[in-house]
Write an enzyme that holds these catalytic residues in place. Structure first.
Site, PDB file in Angstrom:
ATOM      1  N   ARG A   2       0.832  -1.218   0.000  1.00  0.00           N
ATOM      2  CA  ARG A   2       0.000   0.000   0.000  1.00  0.00           C
ATOM      3  C   ARG A   2       0.864   1.266   0.000  1.00  0.00           C
ATOM      4  O   ARG A   2       0.566   2.233  -0.690  1.00  0.00           O
ATOM      5  CB  ARG A   2      -0.914   0.019   1.228  1.00  0.00           C
ATOM      6  CG  ARG A   2      -1.841  -1.186   1.333  1.00  0.00           C
ATOM      7  CD  ARG A   2      -3.267  -0.881   0.911  1.00  0.00           C
ATOM      8  NE  ARG A   2      -4.051  -2.104   0.822  1.00  0.00           N
ATOM      9  CZ  ARG A   2      -4.894  -2.523   1.759  1.00  0.00           C
ATOM     10  NH1 ARG A   2      -5.081  -1.805   2.849  1.00  0.00           N
ATOM     11  NH2 ARG A   2      -5.575  -3.634   1.606  1.00  0.00           N
ATOM     12  N   GLU A  20     -15.050 -11.476  10.262  1.00  0.00           N
ATOM     13  CA  GLU A  20     -15.017 -10.927   8.892  1.00  0.00           C
ATOM     14  C   GLU A  20     -15.017 -12.040   7.857  1.00  0.00           C
ATOM     15  O   GLU A  20     -13.961 -12.554   7.481  1.00  0.00           O
ATOM     16  CB  GLU A  20     -13.765 -10.038   8.712  1.00  0.00           C
ATOM     17  CG  GLU A  20     -13.662  -9.447   7.310  1.00  0.00           C
ATOM     18  CD  GLU A  20     -12.452  -8.525   7.136  1.00  0.00           C
ATOM     19  OE1 GLU A  20     -12.284  -7.997   6.022  1.00  0.00           O
ATOM     20  OE2 GLU A  20     -11.677  -8.337   8.084  1.00  0.00           O
ATOM     21  N   LYS A  58     -18.256  -8.016  10.209  1.00  0.00           N
ATOM     22  CA  LYS A  58     -17.604  -7.164   9.199  1.00  0.00           C
ATOM     23  C   LYS A  58     -17.719  -7.859   7.840  1.00  0.00           C
ATOM     24  O   LYS A  58     -16.829  -8.600   7.436  1.00  0.00           O
ATOM     25  CB  LYS A  58     -16.132  -6.916   9.564  1.00  0.00           C
ATOM     26  CG  LYS A  58     -15.404  -6.049   8.538  1.00  0.00           C
ATOM     27  CD  LYS A  58     -14.016  -5.629   8.980  1.00  0.00           C
ATOM     28  CE  LYS A  58     -13.330  -4.840   7.856  1.00  0.00           C
ATOM     29  NZ  LYS A  58     -12.058  -4.230   8.265  1.00  0.00           N
ATOM     30  N   SER A  88     -14.473  -2.344   2.889  1.00  0.00           N
ATOM     31  CA  SER A  88     -14.586  -1.555   1.647  1.00  0.00           C
ATOM     32  C   SER A  88     -13.890  -2.215   0.464  1.00  0.00           C
ATOM     33  O   SER A  88     -13.832  -1.632  -0.616  1.00  0.00           O
ATOM     34  CB  SER A  88     -14.004  -0.154   1.860  1.00  0.00           C
ATOM     35  OG  SER A  88     -12.639  -0.237   2.256  1.00  0.00           O
ATOM     36  N   GLY A  89     -13.348  -3.430   0.659  1.00  0.00           N
ATOM     37  CA  GLY A  89     -12.536  -4.119  -0.345  1.00  0.00           C
ATOM     38  C   GLY A  89     -12.932  -3.889  -1.793  1.00  0.00           C
ATOM     39  O   GLY A  89     -14.049  -4.185  -2.184  1.00  0.00           O
TER      40      GLY A  89
END
Length: 337
Positions: free
Chosen positions: A34, A178, A220, A261-262
């Site tokens: 990132r 998640e 999530k 938000s992937g």
């Protein structure tokens, strides 16, 4: 220790009005990727500076109720020598920790993945608690293809997530579960909905089997969206399909659903969350955010690895957090961008 009382207090803080959760828990390979997208080197000092910058953004506690960290961050300090978890508490932000150890191949499956990290989890949690963490996160992934995910992958992943949640609650901490259905591929929304429903149905059956207290769990999930290769739906279409699945699968006892938000742009993730909160019909849970890239991308771009840009980066963070706070109330409009 009154584990129930402790978990209840943490849930109340995490779900407090107008706030959501920041996921800043990228492992070494992920944060390296990132940061390098913005030409920033992933040194320990850069990671410390960056995550401290997030936690010490003035006023961010108004919009962010919790931050999920990577274990390295719990021991790091802000520029003035305050431990980062303590700096969070000073803004009424709950410090959290990612506890899974990443993906491994699931033997006997068609190349599917299962998440590892249950070994010694209880002992690790004791250490994280001592460092100030009050909630945790564990991520499973499900890739969509013609034949996947199969029953074996759905059940193995649900079992692992449920065991994790039970161990976390035994320590008086709140588990975020998640089950992420990945956006990679060319599947349509109906296929994403089908897989998301299967993943969540299997997960909640396993949580019950392991006597996990649903009132102290945060889900999530992914939003129901077509694969990356297809055109993007409207926020209203996303909201409708996502809520249809959630109403079928998520018990009303679960206090909060904080979406990942992937694969979405920052603006898309905010607009989709807003549409869900505007949609009519039963919504027994808080619908909020637990974004990583959709909150951090603009911040990393503004910071650019240069300490002189700290204030600009914090302003970018504040702006995105504020817009998502509005979306959590159904009060966001694209014109605010």
């Amino acid at each position: 220790m009154d584990t129930h009382g402790q978990m209840q207090r943490t849930v109340e803080r995490l779900t407090s009005s107008g706030r959501g959760i920041l996921a800043a828990d990228e492992s070494y390979p992920t944060i390296t990727r990132r940061l390098s997208d913005h030409g920033i080197e992933s040194t320990e000092e850069n990671r410390r500076f960056y995550r401290a910058l997030l936690a010490t953004t003035p006023g961010i506690g108004e919009y962010v109720s919790g931050i999920i960290f990577f274990e390295e961050t719990l021991g790091q300090k802000t520029d003035d020598g305050t431990l980062i978890p303590e700096a969070c508490e000073q803004q009424d932000i709950v410090p959290g920790i990612k506890v899974d150890k990443g993906l491994v191949d699931l033997p006997g499956s068609d190349g599917e993945k299962v998440t590892q990290g249950l070994d010694n989890l209880g002992d690790r949690l004791d250490g994280y608690r001592a460092q100030g963490a009050l909630f945790t996160k564990w991520r499973n992934v499900y890739a969509i293809s013609e034949g996947t995910p199969g029953i074996q992958a759905l059940e193995a992943n649900a079992e692992v997530l449920a065991r994790y949640a039970a161990i976390v609650q035994s320590r008086g901490m709140v588990p975020i579960v998640e089950p992420e259905v990945l956006m990679d591929g060319s599947h349509d929304m109906a296929r994403c909905a089908e897989v998301t429903e299967a993943a969540q149905t299997t997960l909640f059956a396993a949580l019950r089997r392991h006597n996990v207290r649903l009132e102290a769990v945060i889900l999530k999930p992914n939003m129901v969206l077509p694969g990356k290769d297809l055109p993007r739906p409207t926020p209203e279409e996303c909201a409708e399909e996502t809520l249809k699945v959630l109403r079928r699968t998520v018990p009303a006892a679960v206090p909060s659903i904080n979406f990942l938000s992937g694969g979405q742009t920052a603006e898309e993730a905010t607009a989709n969350l807003n549409a869900m909160n505007q949609l009519d019909g039963p919504k027994p849970w808080v619908l909020s955010f637990s974004y990583s890239r959709a909150l951090q991308n603009p911040v990393q771009a503004a910071w650019n690895g240069n300490a002189a840009n700290r204030e600009a980066a914090q302003q970018a963070f504040l702006k995105r957090a504020r817009l998502n706070s509005l979306a959590r109330k159904g009060e966001y409009a694209a014109s605010m961008e």
